[in-house]
Design a protein around this motif. Structure first.
Motif, short mmCIF file in Angstrom:
data_model
loop_
_atom_site.label_atom_id
_atom_site.label_comp_id
_atom_site.label_asym_id
_atom_site.label_seq_id
_atom_site.Cartn_x
_atom_site.Cartn_y
_atom_site.Cartn_z
N LEU A 271 0.84 -1.19 0.00
CA LEU A 271 0.00 0.00 0.00
C LEU A 271 0.88 1.24 0.00
CD1 LEU A 271 -2.84 1.30 0.30
CD2 LEU A 271 -2.56 1.08 2.78
N ALA A 272 0.76 2.07 -1.05
CA ALA A 272 1.57 3.28 -1.17
C ALA A 272 0.67 4.48 -1.46
CB ALA A 272 2.60 3.11 -2.28
N TYR A 273 0.98 5.60 -0.84
CA TYR A 273 0.16 6.79 -1.06
C TYR A 273 0.94 8.05 -0.69
CZ TYR A 273 -0.65 7.78 3.89
OH TYR A 273 -0.48 8.13 5.20
N GLY A 274 0.45 9.21 -1.15
CA GLY A 274 1.07 10.49 -0.86
C GLY A 274 0.37 11.18 0.30
N ARG A 302 4.54 5.30 2.88
CA ARG A 302 3.99 6.67 2.88
C ARG A 302 5.00 7.60 2.21
NH1 ARG A 302 3.82 7.12 8.00
NH2 ARG A 302 1.66 6.46 8.38
N TYR A 303 4.58 8.30 1.15
CA TYR A 303 5.45 9.24 0.45
C TYR A 303 5.08 10.66 0.86
CZ TYR A 303 7.04 5.33 -2.37
OH TYR A 303 7.59 4.14 -2.77
N LEU A 304 6.07 11.40 1.33
CA LEU A 304 5.81 12.69 1.96
C LEU A 304 5.70 13.82 0.94
CD1 LEU A 304 8.34 12.38 4.94
CD2 LEU A 304 6.02 11.46 4.74
N PHE A 310 1.51 11.47 -7.20
CA PHE A 310 2.88 11.46 -6.69
C PHE A 310 3.74 12.60 -7.22
CE2 PHE A 310 1.30 7.10 -6.28
CZ PHE A 310 1.49 6.91 -4.92
N PHE A 311 3.10 13.72 -7.59
CA PHE A 311 3.85 14.94 -7.86
C PHE A 311 4.08 15.68 -6.54
CE2 PHE A 311 1.88 14.29 -12.07
CZ PHE A 311 2.99 14.43 -12.89
N GLU A 312 5.22 16.29 -6.41
CA GLU A 312 5.50 17.06 -5.20
C GLU A 312 4.57 18.28 -5.12
OE1 GLU A 312 9.53 18.07 -4.37
OE2 GLU A 312 10.30 16.11 -5.01
#
Length: 341
Positions: A271-274, A302-304, A310-312
């Motif tokens: 499970l991956a998410y922003g 978890r992507y910060l 998934f764009f900053e």
């Protein structure tokens, strides 16, 4: 005997139709599986099948995006359900990458038939009006059926290694990937990206609450909007209302909570998410449910400071489309699928 030969001829014809290959833009092989009420188109992102590898099936998100776009100068470029954001060559080293078309959406669409969001529209003069057949087929159970048809076909191909089957999905595609993994015992690894554990309508309710909390709208306005969402959801469970407004079908189908399905799945799940994605806010709670149910098959990433794709984002929450993270995100998942259990 005559009936047997007729049946054999019919089965051979169907098999031959499925085996027909059409290479598009020297990038992918296009397959079609024709059924009574539907034709399922899908791509193998390769131009040859001389190597036996497992399948990596990517379930794309929502909306009728075509797989390829035909430009005015006759050039063709690939959307591919978003896979062009990935390091495709890295995936292809170990897997056959498969993407299925959206229902009732041409595989190749002339750019004049795309709206500003790259969605297919039959009439360029009506950029917000999708094909009615697409709307009728845009529900979770239909996507599961289409994927099942493709996987059944692929299992019979000599170039497919059936010892492993990766199914991954982004956004709406995570719902499709979930249902497939729940009901198809051949799936060995499940990837979920930007998923909402509690269904589609949940994020709309949280959106109005957050706006009110930030004083962007009044609580009176938020209250009114949330009550209207309750009514919309109520109507989506009313067969008579659905017949009057076919768009309600998707609201009912895709608002199915995924969390309870995830807890039933025994295979390794990723499970991956922003952290700046409102659709995935509730993913922070998911590990609690796995802990409570003594389940250890979840890998959580978890992507910060990135959004739904998934764009900053900057300090105001605005996406910077020059700073993409999809290749990194997907490569992390790819490495995870290669680990020994």
């Amino acid at each position: 005997m005559r009936n047997y030969l007729l049946l054999l001829f019919t089965l051979t014809s169907i098999f031959s139709w499925c085996q027909k290959r059409n290479i598009i833009n020297n990038e992918a092989i296009h397959f079609s599986i024709k059924q009574k009420k539907d034709t399922v188109d899908f791509l193998l992102i390769d131009i040859k099948t001389d190597e036996t590898k497992p399948i990596f099936l990517f379930c794309q998100g929502s909306l009728p995006l075509p797989l390829f776009v035909q430009t005015a100068n006759e050039n063709i470029w690939m959307i591919g359900g978003g896979i062009t954001n990935f390091d495709i060559e890295k995936i292809k080293r170990n897997y056959h990458l498969i993407v299925i078309s959206m229902p009732n959406t041409p595989v190749i669409v002339n750019e004049k038939n795309l709206n500003e969001s790259y969605c297919y529209v039959p009439n360029p003069n009506e950029p917000n009006k999708f094909d009615l057949n697409y709307i009728k087929s845009d529900y979770l159970e239909n996507y599961e059926k289409r994927v099942s048809t493709v996987l059944k076909f692929l299992r019979k191909q000599k170039w497919v290694d059936n010892s492993k089957l990766i199914v991954a999905g982004h956004s709406q595609g995570s719902k499709v990937a979930t249902l497939i993994s729940l009901n198809n015992k051949k799936v060995t690894h499940l990837g979920l990206f930007s998923a909402n554990p509690f269904g589609r309508i949940d994020q709309n309710i949280r959106y109005y609450r957050k706006q009110a909390e930030k004083n962007q709208i009044s609580w009176e306005v938020a209250d009114k909007e949330i009550e209207e969402l309750y009514e919309l959801f109520r109507n989506s469970h009313n067969d008579k209302k659905v017949k009057e407004d076919i768009n309600l079908l998707a609201w009912k189908s895709f608002s199915r909570p995924l969390l309870y399905d995830w807890l039933k799945i025994e295979i390794p799940t990723y499970l991956a998410y922003g952290t700046s994605d409102i659709a995935s806010d509730m993913c922070d709670l998911v590990p609690l449910f796995y802990i409570q149910n003594a389940k250890t098959n979840l890998t959580f990433k978890r992507y910060l400071n990135v959004e739904h794709n998934f764009f900053e984002v900057d300090h105001q929450g605005k996406a910077n489309y020059e700073k993409e993270n999809w290749p990194h995100v997907m490569n992390d998942f790819l490495e995870w699928t290669m680990k020994k259990p």
